[in-house]
Design a protein around this motif. Structure first.
Motif, PDB file in Angstrom:
ATOM      1  N   MET A  26       0.845  -1.200   0.000  1.00 46.20           N
ATOM      2  CA  MET A  26       0.000   0.000   0.000  1.00 46.20           C
ATOM      3  C   MET A  26       0.875   1.242   0.000  1.00 46.20           C
ATOM      4  N   LEU A  71      -6.788   0.295   4.030  1.00 46.05           N
ATOM      5  CA  LEU A  71      -7.232  -0.879   4.795  1.00 46.05           C
ATOM      6  C   LEU A  71      -6.003  -1.691   5.197  1.00 46.05           C
ATOM      7  N   ALA A  72      -5.827  -1.894   6.484  1.00 50.54           N
ATOM      8  CA  ALA A  72      -4.683  -2.697   6.941  1.00 50.54           C
ATOM      9  C   ALA A  72      -4.965  -3.254   8.327  1.00 50.54           C
ATOM     10  N   LYS A  80      -8.561 -13.087  11.513  1.00 47.33           N
ATOM     11  CA  LYS A  80      -9.537 -13.167  12.615  1.00 47.33           C
ATOM     12  C   LYS A  80     -10.836 -12.441  12.262  1.00 47.33           C
ATOM     13  N   GLY A  81     -10.969 -12.052  11.005  1.00 43.33           N
ATOM     14  CA  GLY A  81     -12.199 -11.377  10.589  1.00 43.33           C
ATOM     15  C   GLY A  81     -12.161  -9.866  10.769  1.00 43.33           C
ATOM     16  N   SER A  84     -12.443  -7.960   7.367  1.00 44.52           N
ATOM     17  CA  SER A  84     -13.835  -8.015   6.866  1.00 44.52           C
ATOM     18  C   SER A  84     -14.709  -7.032   7.628  1.00 44.52           C
ATOM     19  N   LEU A 105      -9.075  -0.306  -4.955  1.00 49.46           N
ATOM     20  CA  LEU A 105      -7.944  -0.662  -5.826  1.00 49.46           C
ATOM     21  C   LEU A 105      -7.055  -1.548  -4.975  1.00 49.46           C
ATOM     22  N   GLU A 108      -5.795  -7.693  -3.247  1.00 49.79           N
ATOM     23  CA  GLU A 108      -6.479  -8.732  -2.462  1.00 49.79           C
ATOM     24  C   GLU A 108      -7.837  -9.074  -3.078  1.00 49.79           C
ATOM     25  N   ARG A 110      -9.394 -11.948  -3.849  1.00 53.95           N
ATOM     26  CA  ARG A 110     -10.227 -12.984  -3.195  1.00 53.95           C
ATOM     27  C   ARG A 110     -10.905 -12.427  -1.948  1.00 53.95           C
ATOM     28  N   PHE A 111     -10.131 -11.665  -1.184  1.00 54.21           N
ATOM     29  CA  PHE A 111     -10.674 -11.087   0.060  1.00 54.21           C
ATOM     30  C   PHE A 111     -11.883 -10.197  -0.253  1.00 54.21           C
TER      31      PHE A 111
HETATM   32  C1  LIG Z   1      -6.185  -7.834   3.375  1.00 57.79           C
HETATM   33  C2  LIG Z   1      -6.324  -7.709   4.891  1.00 57.79           C
HETATM   34  C3  LIG Z   1      -6.888  -6.357   5.267  1.00 57.79           C
HETATM   35  C4  LIG Z   1      -7.284  -8.828   5.355  1.00 57.79           C
HETATM   36  O1  LIG Z   1      -7.497  -8.668   6.764  1.00 57.79           O
HETATM   37  P1  LIG Z   1      -7.839  -9.923   7.699  1.00 57.79           P
HETATM   38  O2  LIG Z   1      -8.296  -9.401   9.006  1.00 57.79           O
HETATM   39  O3  LIG Z   1      -6.700 -10.860   7.703  1.00 57.79           O
HETATM   40  O4  LIG Z   1      -9.032 -10.583   6.862  1.00 57.79           O
HETATM   41  P2  LIG Z   1     -10.211 -11.476   7.430  1.00 57.79           P
HETATM   42  O5  LIG Z   1      -9.729 -12.268   8.615  1.00 57.79           O
HETATM   43  O6  LIG Z   1     -11.403 -10.614   7.637  1.00 57.79           O
HETATM   44  O7  LIG Z   1     -10.450 -12.440   6.205  1.00 57.79           O
HETATM   45  C5  LIG Z   1     -11.719 -12.572   5.638  1.00 57.79           C
HETATM   46  C6  LIG Z   1     -11.693 -13.690   4.643  1.00 57.79           C
HETATM   47  O8  LIG Z   1     -10.821 -13.365   3.568  1.00 57.79           O
HETATM   48  C7  LIG Z   1      -9.801 -14.328   3.463  1.00 57.79           C
HETATM   49  N1  LIG Z   1      -8.585 -13.620   3.117  1.00 57.79           N
HETATM   50  C8  LIG Z   1      -7.938 -12.687   3.829  1.00 57.79           C
HETATM   51  N2  LIG Z   1      -6.839 -12.282   3.174  1.00 57.79           N
HETATM   52  C9  LIG Z   1      -6.823 -12.995   2.027  1.00 57.79           C
HETATM   53  C10 LIG Z   1      -5.933 -13.071   0.950  1.00 57.79           C
HETATM   54  N3  LIG Z   1      -4.833 -12.329   0.904  1.00 57.79           N
HETATM   55  N4  LIG Z   1      -6.209 -13.920  -0.067  1.00 57.79           N
HETATM   56  C11 LIG Z   1      -7.300 -14.711  -0.022  1.00 57.79           C
HETATM   57  N5  LIG Z   1      -8.190 -14.693   0.981  1.00 57.79           N
HETATM   58  C12 LIG Z   1      -7.934 -13.857   1.991  1.00 57.79           C
HETATM   59  C13 LIG Z   1      -9.724 -14.987   4.800  1.00 57.79           C
HETATM   60  O9  LIG Z   1      -9.203 -16.309   4.704  1.00 57.79           O
HETATM   61  C14 LIG Z   1     -11.159 -14.981   5.243  1.00 57.79           C
HETATM   62  O10 LIG Z   1     -11.866 -16.045   4.621  1.00 57.79           O
HETATM   63  P3  LIG Z   1     -13.039 -16.829   5.419  1.00 57.79           P
HETATM   64  O11 LIG Z   1     -14.105 -15.783   5.675  1.00 57.79           O
HETATM   65  O12 LIG Z   1     -13.469 -17.892   4.468  1.00 57.79           O
HETATM   66  O13 LIG Z   1     -12.404 -17.329   6.670  1.00 57.79           O
HETATM   67  C15 LIG Z   1      -4.964  -7.945   5.612  1.00 57.79           C
HETATM   68  O14 LIG Z   1      -4.419  -9.151   5.168  1.00 57.79           O
HETATM   69  C16 LIG Z   1      -3.940  -6.821   5.397  1.00 57.79           C
HETATM   70  O15 LIG Z   1      -3.833  -5.927   6.207  1.00 57.79           O
HETATM   71  N6  LIG Z   1      -3.149  -6.922   4.304  1.00 57.79           N
HETATM   72  C17 LIG Z   1      -2.064  -5.969   4.037  1.00 57.79           C
HETATM   73  C18 LIG Z   1      -2.543  -4.633   3.578  1.00 57.79           C
HETATM   74  C19 LIG Z   1      -3.435  -4.751   2.362  1.00 57.79           C
HETATM   75  O16 LIG Z   1      -3.142  -5.469   1.408  1.00 57.79           O
HETATM   76  N7  LIG Z   1      -4.540  -4.036   2.405  1.00 57.79           N
HETATM   77  C20 LIG Z   1      -5.525  -4.016   1.344  1.00 57.79           C
HETATM   78  C21 LIG Z   1      -5.392  -2.743   0.579  1.00 57.79           C
HETATM   79  S1  LIG Z   1      -6.796  -2.581  -0.484  1.00 57.79           S
END
Ligand SMILES: CC(C)(COP(=O)(O)OP(=O)(O)OC[C@H]1O[C@@H](n2cnc3c(N)ncnc32)[C@H](O)[C@@H]1OP(=O)(O)O)[C@@H](O)C(=O)NCCC(=O)NCCS
Length: 179
Positions: A26, A71-72, A80-81, A84, A105, A108, A110-111
């Motif tokens: 990011m 978002l981070a 841990k959700g 989400s 943008l 992630e 899949r997320f």
């Molecule tokens: C992306 C991010 C915000 C996800 O936060 P998180 O608290 O780990 O996500 P959650 O626990 O809510 O995950 C929700 C679901 O998405 C899935 N998921 C999370 N990150 C994922 C990834 N990188 N790829 C695929 N699935 C993912 C989880 O397995 C979970 O699935 P489930 O509901 O079936 O259990 C975190 O990984 C992050 O801070 N990443 C680095 C910064 C970043 O990339 N930010 C996004 C900028 S747009």
């Protein structure tokens, strides 16, 4: 435990965002930018420790478009959700503001798909979305995926559409110094 951010959260928000920015996930945010945009931010506070372990911002782009930004989630708290819940906060906030489309943008895909977002062509988004690109080291080689969630229960605003990015105009716009 999601709440609106306050001035006291800025150092912690900065740590969380910038630790991911160092890994190229990011954009860096300065304190000045965080103070300026602070009203857009929410944080997730760990109920056990009261420590802020995640953050997100919702920035309004146009009458029918708002963007999920910054978002981070702290590395130690992933999966841990929390991420989400933070995105769901932006959806609630979008609904409160009556903004019909929420975009991201992101790398992630899949997320965001799990949260109902779908991939769209970048060219369908207004030029204003790309204002941050001038600060991005990837610049012309942007590899982020554009995703949108439409809140179909919110009526279309009776306001002009933002001009989309014209075809053939590459993003972003500034040339390197010395070019
Ligand atoms: C992306 C991010 C915000 C996800 O936060 P998180 O608290 O780990 O996500 P959650 O626990 O809510 O995950 C929700 C679901 O998405 C899935 N998921 C999370 N990150 C994922 C990834 N990188 N790829 C695929 N699935 C993912 C989880 O397995 C979970 O699935 P489930 O509901 O079936 O259990 C975190 O990984 C992050 O801070 N990443 C680095 C910064 C970043 O990339 N930010 C996004 C900028 S747009």
């Amino acid at each position: 435990m999601i709440r609106s951010a306050t001035i006291h959260d800025v150092p912690r928000i900065s740590d969380i965002i910038n630790s991911h920015a160092e890994l190229g996930k990011m954009l860096f945010k300065s304190y000045a930018q965080l103070f300026e945009d602070l009203r857009d931010f929410a944080v997730y506070e760990d109920p056990a420790t009261s420590e802020v372990v995640g953050c997100v911002a919702l920035s309004i782009i146009w009458a029918d478009l708002a963007e999920v930004r910054s978002l981070a989630v702290d590395d130690s708290q992933r999966g841990k959700g929390i991420g989400s819940q933070l995105v769901k906060w932006t959806i609630d906030e979008g609904r409160r503001l009556q903004v019909r489309r929420i975009m991201s943008l992101t790398y992630e895909q899949r997320f965001f798909e799990k949260l109902g977002f779908v991939v769209v062509a970048k060219e369908t988004l207004p030029l204003k979305v790309w204002s941050d690109c001038v600060r991005c080291p990837k610049n012309e080689n942007c590899d982020e995926i554009a995703m949108v969630l439409t809140l179909s229960d919110i009526p279309q605003p009776q306001l002009p559409d933002a001009t989309p990015t014209p075809r053939g105009v590459s993003i972003p716009v500034l040339q390197h110094l010395g070019d």
